[in-house]
Every structure is written in structure tokens, then in C-alpha cells.
Motif scaffolding. Structure first.
Motif, mmCIF file in Angstrom:
data_model
loop_
_atom_site.group_PDB
_atom_site.id
_atom_site.type_symbol
_atom_site.label_atom_id
_atom_site.label_comp_id
_atom_site.label_asym_id
_atom_site.label_seq_id
_atom_site.Cartn_x
_atom_site.Cartn_y
_atom_site.Cartn_z
ATOM 1 N N UNK A 58 14.508 -0.317 0.882
ATOM 2 C CA UNK A 58 13.607 0.473 1.705
ATOM 3 C C UNK A 58 12.537 1.177 0.876
ATOM 4 N N UNK A 59 11.485 1.610 1.597
ATOM 5 C CA UNK A 59 10.501 2.464 0.959
ATOM 6 C C UNK A 59 9.210 1.794 0.551
ATOM 7 N N UNK A 60 8.947 0.589 1.054
ATOM 8 C CA UNK A 60 7.715 -0.105 0.698
ATOM 9 C C UNK A 60 6.932 -0.473 1.954
ATOM 10 N N UNK A 61 5.592 -0.450 1.872
ATOM 11 C CA UNK A 61 4.775 -0.749 3.051
ATOM 12 C C UNK A 61 4.773 -2.232 3.377
ATOM 13 N N UNK A 62 4.268 -2.538 4.543
ATOM 14 C CA UNK A 62 4.120 -3.925 4.960
ATOM 15 C C UNK A 62 3.065 -4.614 4.094
ATOM 16 N N UNK A 63 3.060 -5.933 4.046
ATOM 17 C CA UNK A 63 2.080 -6.646 3.217
ATOM 18 C C UNK A 63 0.643 -6.349 3.644
ATOM 19 N N UNK A 64 -0.240 -6.490 2.693
ATOM 20 C CA UNK A 64 -1.688 -6.417 2.939
ATOM 21 C C UNK A 64 -2.241 -7.824 2.747
ATOM 22 N N UNK A 65 -2.161 -8.680 3.762
ATOM 23 C CA UNK A 65 -2.568 -10.080 3.581
ATOM 24 C C UNK A 65 -4.069 -10.206 3.343
#
Length: 430
Positions: A58-65
Motif C-alpha cells: 500500500x501507499x502508492x498512487x495509480x499509474x500516470x500513463x
């Protein structure tokens, strides 16, 4: 700065939601949760079904495609995709040593206790209702799969399908069981790495001995220790990581005035490996993702004593560790030091609520398609099989073709395979 924009053949639309910090007390403090909607330009006016991506961590943002590729490319053929920045990450109300600095320890503990899978799923439900979406599908990678199992346990009526990759968690096992299994997988990956690159063993021993004999500082002024060096073994559970690790080790030393020392480039890379500094949720709450009415009491730290080869001593071969967090990290890592007391109290917290409903999962009707990796270093295959034996209406693709990061490595193929499995489940139900 949140605006809709078009890049190539994709439309990106931002969404922000004010959600309760604690859903048991919804009128109290609120936080922001951010999600990014992506749809193929040719389908932007179409009434497509939704697919929500649940990130690992846990603790990470969603991808920035930055392109229409990988699993997203396959998803956008049939879905309108929502990339959820789980609470505390990305453009959601961020948790960091900076944002927590003004809180007392008791406030930090109470606040951080609200950032597990149960509330991540409640946020997703809040968003679904806010967008007037009756049902949607979910794709959970790693910890996102843990969230998917919680979703299936308590809000199955909101789901049409669930896709899970590398994230079939044990439904009942204590964190100690999890780490006993994953330490063994870590040892397997160490053996694989050092067999592939025999000279790397000697180089790692040399680096470790140098760190024992010298005070070495990272670029942020933090002392670099053997224990911190061992942490980069987390990469051994990802495909394509071994060769870059070897190259990094190969160039670890530099000659300065006729003396050998660790290079600035190597040390800078070691600092960049410490994502715990910028994403402290991972360090603070990682063990709690396994806790249901039990305390972790620093499980990985205690279980490590059962694997003495993971405690480095001069004269023995060096061994990397893996996806584990340790109490000493809050003594050594600069950005974690202010959170030490809160982390200790959370490790002792024993009243974590139940995460999964075995009763509901055993009568599940939502089609679940899962990719299960036989040699997964992060999620024990045997425990995933246990969960599959309980989870009804599920099909698994069990494969040794991929490591834990299969969705990133070959996402288009993997998601396509899971969609086929879900189609088969639908056909069977029909």
C-alpha cells in the motif's frame, strides 16, 4: 491543477471527491480522493462500462500513463477506466512526514488507522455513487487484489467482474505465516541471482564489509547501513530487475586518491531505492494489511531471526531481503524518524477489523479471474491456492511465465487472458 486534456487518442478527465476520513463518523474530518478517468477518444461519448484500477502497495498512487499501451490498451477497448489514487497517495490528500508533522502521536495513529483496504474500498463505493454508476468492474494488482477481495466480501452487488493479478491474499493467516513463506521465496531469489551472476556475491560481500567498517552517508546525509543495502532485494521479485541490479553492483566502487570507496552514483541510486521516504504508508501500514483482530508486532523483524543468513556478519555471504519492513527503518531513514512512535503503536495495535468475509466469498457470484504466479516473491502461491479453494465463481490462470509485476511487463496479454476467463464464467452461469 486538474483539467481534462487529450493526448493522442486518449481523453483524460480528472475527478476529486471529498470523502469521510472515518466512515463510522462521516460528519467529522474529510479528506480528498483523486481519480483519473481515461477513455479512448473514439468512445468518449459512448455508454461504456467502467473498470476501476486498484494499485499495489500500500501507499502508492495509480499509474500516470503516457501512452495507449499495456493493460490499459486492452482495457480501453471495452471500458472507461478509472485510475484511483488511493487515500494518502498521489493527488489525494497525501500522507508524508511533512503532512503528519503537525499532529501529535495519538493523532497520527488515529489518522493512519483509516488508510487500510476497507476504507480504500469505501472510497471507491463513495465515488461510484457520486458518478451515478450502478455497477463496475475492478482490476486489482498486488495489494490492489487484497482490496478486490474486500470489495467482493462486502460490496459484491456493486461489481460486474473482478480481475486480480498477483494479489490473492490469504484470508485467515497471521502475518508471521506470510513472512515465513516469503522469506523462503526471498532466499530462492537470492540463489537464482547469485547463480546467474557469480561475481555479484563477492561484490555484495565487499560492499557490506565496507559499510560495516566505514561511516558512509547517502546524499541526504543519512548513514547508509548493510540493512538498508539488503532492502534493494525487493527488486528480485520483479522481472527484468536482475541485470540492472548487477550493473549497479558492478560500478559500486570508485578510486579516490588511491583509496577505494563507494561512488556517489551508487549511493544516490541507493537513496532513490528508498521509496519508504516519500511513501511512508508502505512502511507504516504494510504489515497491517495482513492483520484481522491481531497485532503484527513487527512480524517480519521477528521472523527474520528464523533465517540467520538474512543477518549479515563479516565472513559470511551477503543475502538480500525482500518486501519486508523493520522497526530499525524508523531509526535510520530520515523521513521515517519523525513517525517512529506512531509506527510502534500501530505495530502493537490488535483491534484491526476483519478484512474478508469467508461466508460471502464462499457463495460469491461475481465472476473473478485471477493471474497467479507460481514463483511470486511477494504473495505466496500456496496461500493464493488456499484462497481459491474458498472463493466461488473464480478461475485462475496459474503460470510461471511472469514475476509479481506481470501486469506491468505484459499487461495487454494478461488482461486479455483474464477477460477470456471471465467470459467463460459468464457463459457457464448463463
Amino acid at each position: 491543477m486538474q483539467t481534462t486534456f487529450i493526448d493522442g487518442d486518449l481523453v483524460y478527465r480528472p475527478h476529486s471527491f471529498e470523502v469521510p476520513l472515518n466512515y463510522d463518523h462521516p460528519s467529522d474530518k474529510t479528506i480528498t480522493v483523486f481519480a483519473r478517468e481515461i477513455v479512448a477518444k473514439q468512445h468518449q461519448g459512448s455508454d461504456l462500462p467502467w473498470l476501476v484500477y486498484l494499485q499495489g502497495g500500500p501507499g502508492f498512487p495509480s499509474p500516470r500513463p503516457d501512452s495507449n499501451s499495456g493493460w490499459l490498451k486492452r482495457a480501453l477497448q471495452a471500458y472507461r477506466v478509472l485510475l484511483l489514487d488511493q487515500r494518502g497517495t498521489g493527488q489525494s490528500t497525501v500522507i508524508s512526514h511533512q503532512t503528519l508533522a503537525g499532529q501529535s502521536t495519538d493523532q497520527q495513529v488515529a489518522y493512519l488507522s483509516q488508510f487500510r483496504a476497507d476504507n480504500i474500498v469505501r472510497d471507491a463505493e463513495f465515488i461510484r455513487e457520486s458518478l451515478n454508476v450502478k455497477q463496475w468492474s475492478i482490476l486489482g494488482q498486488s495489494f490492489g487484489g487484497f482490496c478486490a477481495l474486500h470489495y467482493l466480501s462486502y460490496y459484491p452487488q456493486s461489481l460486474t467482474r473482478a480481475f486480480i493479478t498477483g494479489g490473492l491474499a490469504s484470508l485467515t493467516r497471521h502475518a508471521d505465516d506470510v513472512y515465513r513463506a516469503t522469506y523462503q521465496r526471498v532466499l530462492d531469489k537470492n540463489a537464482q541471482f547469485f547463480n546467474r551472476f557469480p561475481s555479484a556475491q563477492q561484490r555484495c560481500n565487499e560492499i557490506a564489509d565496507y559499510l560495516v567498517d566505514n561511516q558512509v552517508l547517502l546524499p541526504n546525509g543519512q548513514r547508509f547501513t548493510v540493512e538498508q543495502f539488503q532492502l534493494i532485494g525487493i527488486n528480485l521479485g520483479r522481472s527484468g530487475a536482475e541485470l540492472p541490479m548487477y550493473y549497479l553492483l558492478e560500478e559500486a566502487f570508485v578510486e579516490v586518491d588511491g583509496k577505494r570507496e563507494l561512488s556517489y552514483a551508487f549511493l544516490n541510486n541507493m537513496l532513490m531505492e528508498q521509496t519508504y521516504q516519500t511513501n511512508p504508508i508502505y512502511a507504516i501500514l504494510h504489515e497491517s494489511i495482513y492483520c484481522q483482530h491481531t497485532a503484527s508486532n513487527w512480524s517480519a523483524h521477528r521472523v527474520r531471526d528464523e533465517y540467520p543468513q538474512c543477518h549479515y556478519k563479516k565472513g559470511q555471504d551477503f543475502c538480500f531481503t525482500g518486501e519486508m519492513v523493520y522497526p530499525w527503518m524508523f531509526d535510520q531513514l530520515e523521513c521515517l524518524k519523525p513517525l517512529k512512535i506512531a509506527a510502534e503503536q500501530l505495530a502493537e495495535k490488535a483491534d484491526w477489523p476483519t478484512l474478508y468475509s469467508i461466508e460471502q466469498l464462499s457463495k460469491n457470484t461475481v465472476p473473478v479471474a485471477a493471474a497467479v504466479y507460481l514463483a511470486d516473491m511477494y504473495v505466496e502461491y500456496a496461500y493464493s491456492k488456499e484462497t481459491l479453494s474458498t472463493l466461488k465463481n473464480a478461475k485462475a490462470w496459474e503460470t510461471n511465465e511472469y514475476e509479481h509485476n506481470g501486469l506491468k511487463a505484459d499487461g495487454e496479454r494478461i488482461l486479455d487472458r483474464l477477460i477470456q476467463l471471465a467470459d467463460e464464467l459468464d457463459d457457464h452461469q448463463g
